[in-house]
Design a protein around this motif. Structure first.
Motif, PDB file in Angstrom:
ATOM      1  N   ILE A   9      32.030  42.540  33.262  1.00 50.02           N
ATOM      2  CA  ILE A   9      32.489  41.889  34.571  1.00 50.02           C
ATOM      3  C   ILE A   9      33.732  41.597  34.349  1.00 50.02           C
ATOM      4  CG2 ILE A   9      32.705  39.085  35.786  1.00 50.02           C
ATOM      5  CD1 ILE A   9      30.513  38.852  35.821  1.00 50.02           C
ATOM      6  N   MET A  10      34.903  41.589  32.797  1.00 53.48           N
ATOM      7  CA  MET A  10      36.473  41.573  32.755  1.00 53.48           C
ATOM      8  C   MET A  10      36.636  43.464  32.976  1.00 53.48           C
ATOM      9  SD  MET A  10      36.272  39.792  29.420  1.00 53.48           S
ATOM     10  CE  MET A  10      38.121  40.735  28.628  1.00 53.48           C
ATOM     11  N   VAL A  11      35.772  44.320  32.735  1.00 57.14           N
ATOM     12  CA  VAL A  11      36.052  45.618  33.531  1.00 57.14           C
ATOM     13  C   VAL A  11      36.423  45.225  34.311  1.00 57.14           C
ATOM     14  CG1 VAL A  11      35.868  47.688  32.747  1.00 57.14           C
ATOM     15  CG2 VAL A  11      35.222  46.640  31.562  1.00 57.14           C
ATOM     16  N   ILE A  12      35.709  45.303  35.430  1.00 55.36           N
ATOM     17  CA  ILE A  12      35.330  45.039  36.696  1.00 55.36           C
ATOM     18  C   ILE A  12      36.763  44.642  37.182  1.00 55.36           C
ATOM     19  CG2 ILE A  12      34.252  44.101  39.283  1.00 55.36           C
ATOM     20  CD1 ILE A  12      31.692  44.389  38.270  1.00 55.36           C
ATOM     21  N   ALA A  13      37.339  43.446  37.066  1.00 52.01           N
ATOM     22  CA  ALA A  13      37.931  42.498  37.111  1.00 52.01           C
ATOM     23  C   ALA A  13      39.772  42.762  36.448  1.00 52.01           C
ATOM     24  CB  ALA A  13      38.540  40.688  36.133  1.00 52.01           C
ATOM     25  N   LEU A  14      39.553  43.596  35.985  1.00 47.20           N
ATOM     26  CA  LEU A  14      40.748  44.401  35.064  1.00 47.20           C
ATOM     27  C   LEU A  14      40.467  45.149  36.282  1.00 47.20           C
ATOM     28  CD1 LEU A  14      42.825  45.771  32.982  1.00 47.20           C
ATOM     29  CD2 LEU A  14      41.254  46.628  31.953  1.00 47.20           C
ATOM     30  N   ALA A  15      39.664  46.078  36.176  1.00 48.12           N
ATOM     31  CA  ALA A  15      40.229  47.142  38.033  1.00 48.12           C
ATOM     32  C   ALA A  15      40.257  46.507  39.180  1.00 48.12           C
ATOM     33  CB  ALA A  15      38.590  48.212  37.803  1.00 48.12           C
ATOM     34  N   THR A  16      39.539  45.967  39.831  1.00 50.99           N
ATOM     35  CA  THR A  16      40.379  44.710  41.351  1.00 50.99           C
ATOM     36  C   THR A  16      41.474  44.837  40.959  1.00 50.99           C
ATOM     37  OG1 THR A  16      39.055  43.554  40.496  1.00 50.99           O
ATOM     38  CG2 THR A  16      37.118  44.717  41.987  1.00 50.99           C
ATOM     39  N   GLY A  17      42.044  44.066  39.524  1.00 49.82           N
ATOM     40  CA  GLY A  17      43.496  42.887  39.234  1.00 49.82           C
ATOM     41  C   GLY A  17      43.840  44.676  40.003  1.00 49.82           C
ATOM     42  N   LEU A  18      44.539  45.754  39.581  1.00 51.31           N
ATOM     43  CA  LEU A  18      44.773  46.614  39.413  1.00 51.31           C
ATOM     44  C   LEU A  18      45.507  47.231  40.317  1.00 51.31           C
ATOM     45  CD1 LEU A  18      46.547  48.901  37.616  1.00 51.31           C
ATOM     46  CD2 LEU A  18      44.841  50.155  37.094  1.00 51.31           C
ATOM     47  N   TYR A  19      44.054  47.870  41.181  1.00 56.83           N
ATOM     48  CA  TYR A  19      44.444  48.075  42.221  1.00 56.83           C
ATOM     49  C   TYR A  19      44.737  47.652  43.673  1.00 56.83           C
ATOM     50  CZ  TYR A  19      39.444  46.911  43.628  1.00 56.83           C
ATOM     51  OH  TYR A  19      38.461  46.272  44.294  1.00 56.83           O
ATOM     52  N   SER A  20      44.575  46.579  43.064  1.00 58.29           N
ATOM     53  CA  SER A  20      44.734  45.175  44.199  1.00 58.29           C
ATOM     54  C   SER A  20      46.204  45.688  44.697  1.00 58.29           C
ATOM     55  CB  SER A  20      44.374  43.768  43.959  1.00 58.29           C
ATOM     56  OG  SER A  20      43.011  43.966  44.488  1.00 58.29           O
ATOM     57  N   THR A  21      47.000  45.504  43.138  1.00 59.86           N
ATOM     58  CA  THR A  21      48.532  45.058  42.712  1.00 59.86           C
ATOM     59  C   THR A  21      48.888  46.213  43.164  1.00 59.86           C
ATOM     60  OG1 THR A  21      48.276  43.461  41.104  1.00 59.86           O
ATOM     61  CG2 THR A  21      50.349  44.982  41.283  1.00 59.86           C
ATOM     62  N   LEU A  22      48.158  47.445  42.889  1.00 61.28           N
ATOM     63  CA  LEU A  22      48.951  48.766  43.739  1.00 61.28           C
ATOM     64  C   LEU A  22      49.128  49.142  45.433  1.00 61.28           C
ATOM     65  CD1 LEU A  22      47.884  51.054  40.584  1.00 61.28           C
ATOM     66  CD2 LEU A  22      49.909  50.216  40.810  1.00 61.28           C
ATOM     67  N   LEU A  23      47.919  48.456  45.837  1.00 60.18           N
ATOM     68  CA  LEU A  23      47.400  48.563  46.764  1.00 60.18           C
ATOM     69  C   LEU A  23      48.324  47.836  47.866  1.00 60.18           C
ATOM     70  CD1 LEU A  23      43.609  48.875  47.381  1.00 60.18           C
ATOM     71  CD2 LEU A  23      45.791  50.774  47.913  1.00 60.18           C
ATOM     72  N   GLN A  24      48.583  46.268  47.574  1.00 56.88           N
ATOM     73  CA  GLN A  24      49.741  45.666  48.069  1.00 56.88           C
ATOM     74  C   GLN A  24      51.314  46.345  47.842  1.00 56.88           C
ATOM     75  OE1 GLN A  24      48.123  42.537  45.589  1.00 56.88           O
ATOM     76  NE2 GLN A  24      48.113  41.469  47.427  1.00 56.88           N
ATOM     77  N   ALA A  25      51.586  46.624  46.457  1.00 52.78           N
ATOM     78  CA  ALA A  25      52.828  47.127  46.662  1.00 52.78           C
ATOM     79  C   ALA A  25      52.986  48.596  46.983  1.00 52.78           C
ATOM     80  CB  ALA A  25      53.427  47.685  45.371  1.00 52.78           C
ATOM     81  N   ASN A  26      52.000  49.291  47.513  1.00 56.93           N
ATOM     82  CA  ASN A  26      52.300  50.505  48.174  1.00 56.93           C
ATOM     83  C   ASN A  26      52.489  50.729  50.104  1.00 56.93           C
ATOM     84  OD1 ASN A  26      52.943  52.881  46.276  1.00 56.93           O
ATOM     85  ND2 ASN A  26      51.590  51.288  44.487  1.00 56.93           N
ATOM     86  N   LEU A  27      51.618  49.046  49.859  1.00 52.48           N
ATOM     87  CA  LEU A  27      51.171  49.569  51.698  1.00 52.48           C
ATOM     88  C   LEU A  27      52.067  48.218  52.405  1.00 52.48           C
ATOM     89  CD1 LEU A  27      47.183  49.921  51.257  1.00 52.48           C
ATOM     90  CD2 LEU A  27      48.926  51.309  52.067  1.00 52.48           C
ATOM     91  N   MET A  28      52.474  47.004  51.396  1.00 53.25           N
ATOM     92  CA  MET A  28      52.892  46.115  52.380  1.00 53.25           C
ATOM     93  C   MET A  28      54.853  46.554  52.401  1.00 53.25           C
ATOM     94  SD  MET A  28      52.236  42.127  52.370  1.00 53.25           S
ATOM     95  CE  MET A  28      51.372  42.010  50.477  1.00 53.25           C
ATOM     96  N   ASN A  29      55.292  46.522  53.427  1.00 51.20           N
ATOM     97  CA  ASN A  29      56.628  46.051  53.928  1.00 51.20           C
ATOM     98  C   ASN A  29      57.543  45.797  53.151  1.00 51.20           C
ATOM     99  OD1 ASN A  29      59.374  47.064  53.695  1.00 51.20           O
ATOM    100  ND2 ASN A  29      59.240  47.807  55.331  1.00 51.20           N
ATOM    101  N   MET A  30      57.669  44.749  51.939  1.00 53.95           N
ATOM    102  CA  MET A  30      58.493  44.046  50.989  1.00 53.95           C
ATOM    103  C   MET A  30      59.434  43.517  51.598  1.00 53.95           C
ATOM    104  SD  MET A  30      55.656  42.059  49.749  1.00 53.95           S
ATOM    105  CE  MET A  30      54.081  43.073  48.672  1.00 53.95           C
ATOM    106  N   GLU A  31      60.528  44.138  52.298  1.00 48.81           N
ATOM    107  CA  GLU A  31      61.490  43.885  52.639  1.00 48.81           C
ATOM    108  C   GLU A  31      61.580  43.343  54.023  1.00 48.81           C
ATOM    109  OE1 GLU A  31      64.138  47.095  52.360  1.00 48.81           O
ATOM    110  OE2 GLU A  31      64.844  47.059  50.528  1.00 48.81           O
ATOM    111  N   LYS A  32      60.503  44.358  54.823  1.00 43.77           N
ATOM    112  CA  LYS A  32      60.565  43.804  56.007  1.00 43.77           C
ATOM    113  C   LYS A  32      59.432  42.314  56.502  1.00 43.77           C
ATOM    114  CE  LYS A  32      58.731  46.681  59.810  1.00 43.77           C
ATOM    115  NZ  LYS A  32      58.534  47.801  60.621  1.00 43.77           N
TER     116      LYS A  32
END
Length: 311
Positions: free
Chosen positions: A154-177
């Motif tokens: 479960i720790m491995v799953i949590a690490l993986a989901t935390g990594l791609y969640s952060t990357l998806l939010q950073a790349n798909l969401m326009n923070m300046e807008k």
């Protein structure tokens, strides 16, 4: 059109030479339309392009025409008033940020991911679909259960989901807008308060009209926030369904992995399916603790800030 006023005000405030360009277009459009050949000796092609890009000029029958001549004149007057009042300059510019909902439109792949994600939710309550997804995910996650204790899986799953969640939010969401949405609403509220205190009913009416048009920005803001969430759920739900399947959560469900008890902070040794915080079972609590911790570490390590910032 309050938005045209805001766009003209922004253009003139950011580039003083735009005032001359706008005035020239206004003067040459008395007959309704204006063409580039009519003004190319008086304004630059860059200024002409900016007026078209911002929607101040729109297509006509034979050339271009002002989207709203009165609003364009009003925007020039507001820009003059802003220049004479330095204290309000920064707020006026912030409110006139060009926020086009088309930039937030979902692609075909976003919509497909959204449809599939809605379908995946059905698996939480329908055991046959949950078993199919759980068995498919077991091809990838099953070997981990043979190498690691279940709490570490479960720790491995949590690490993986935390990594791609952060990357998806950073790349798909326009923070300046996102920051621009917030700044515009704050500025409208500030100018509305100032107009109300000054008893300027005409300005208050114009600001209220702008506020009504800005309500569409709330939809754009929601779309910006929800787009990465669709992809996060698209990937995370199958992992959750595998944990459901592996642990044996739900009616008539049997565990598919060997598990002992887990020791949780402030709780002690409990079974994986035992309720710890109300109806929340121990495995969910453990996953969220790991996920929150790993997510913060990942954001700090990668220096990723997903809070809105005004441009």
């Amino acid at each position: 059109m309050a938005r045209i006023e805001a766009k003209v005000r922004d253009l003139v405030s950011s580039d003083p030479e735009m005032r001359s360009a706008v005035e020239t277009v206004l003067a040459r459009s008395d007959d309704g339309e204006v063409r580039w050949v009519d003004v190319k000796g008086d304004i630059t092609s860059g200024h002409w392009g900016r007026l078209i890009e911002k929607g101040v000029l729109v297509d006509g029958d034979e050339g271009f025409e002002l989207a709203d001549a009165e609003a364009t004149r009003a925007g020039l007057e507001e820009a003059s008033a802003t220049a004479a009042s330095p204290a309000s300059s920064s707020s006026s510019t912030a409110s006139s940020v060009d926020l086009d909902d088309e930039d937030s439109s979902w692609s075909m792949y976003d919509k497909m991911a959204g449809v599939v994600t809605v379908g995946l939710f059905a698996a939480y309550g329908w055991k046959p679909l949950r078993d199919i997804i759980g068995s498919a995910m077991d091809v990838v996650l099953g070997p981990l259960t043979e190498l690691l204790p279940f709490y570490a899986v479960i720790m491995v799953i949590a690490l993986a989901t935390g990594l791609y969640s952060t990357l998806l939010q950073a790349n798909l969401m326009n923070m300046e807008k996102m920051g621009a949405y917030q700044e515009r609403m704050k500025d409208i509220q500030k100018r509305q308060k100032e107009a109300r205190e000054a008893g300027d009913d005409e300005a208050l009416d114009a600001i209220q009209e702008e506020q009504m048009e800005a309500m569409g920005d709330q939809l754009g803001m929601f779309k910006e926030q929800f787009r990465p969430m669709v992809w996060i759920m698209f990937i995370t739900i199958p992992a959750f369904l595998w944990m459901y399947w592996a642990i044996g959560v739900g009616g008539n469900a049997d565990p598919h992995v060997t598990m002992g008890n887990i020791v949780l902070p402030l709780v002690g040794s409990v079974e994986w399916t035992e309720g710890v915080l109300g109806p929340m079972q121990a495995w969910i609590i453990w996953y969220f603790l790991c996920s929150m911790g790993f997510t913060q570490i990942i954001r700090k390590s990668l220096n990723i800030d997903i809070s809105p910032s005004a441009s």
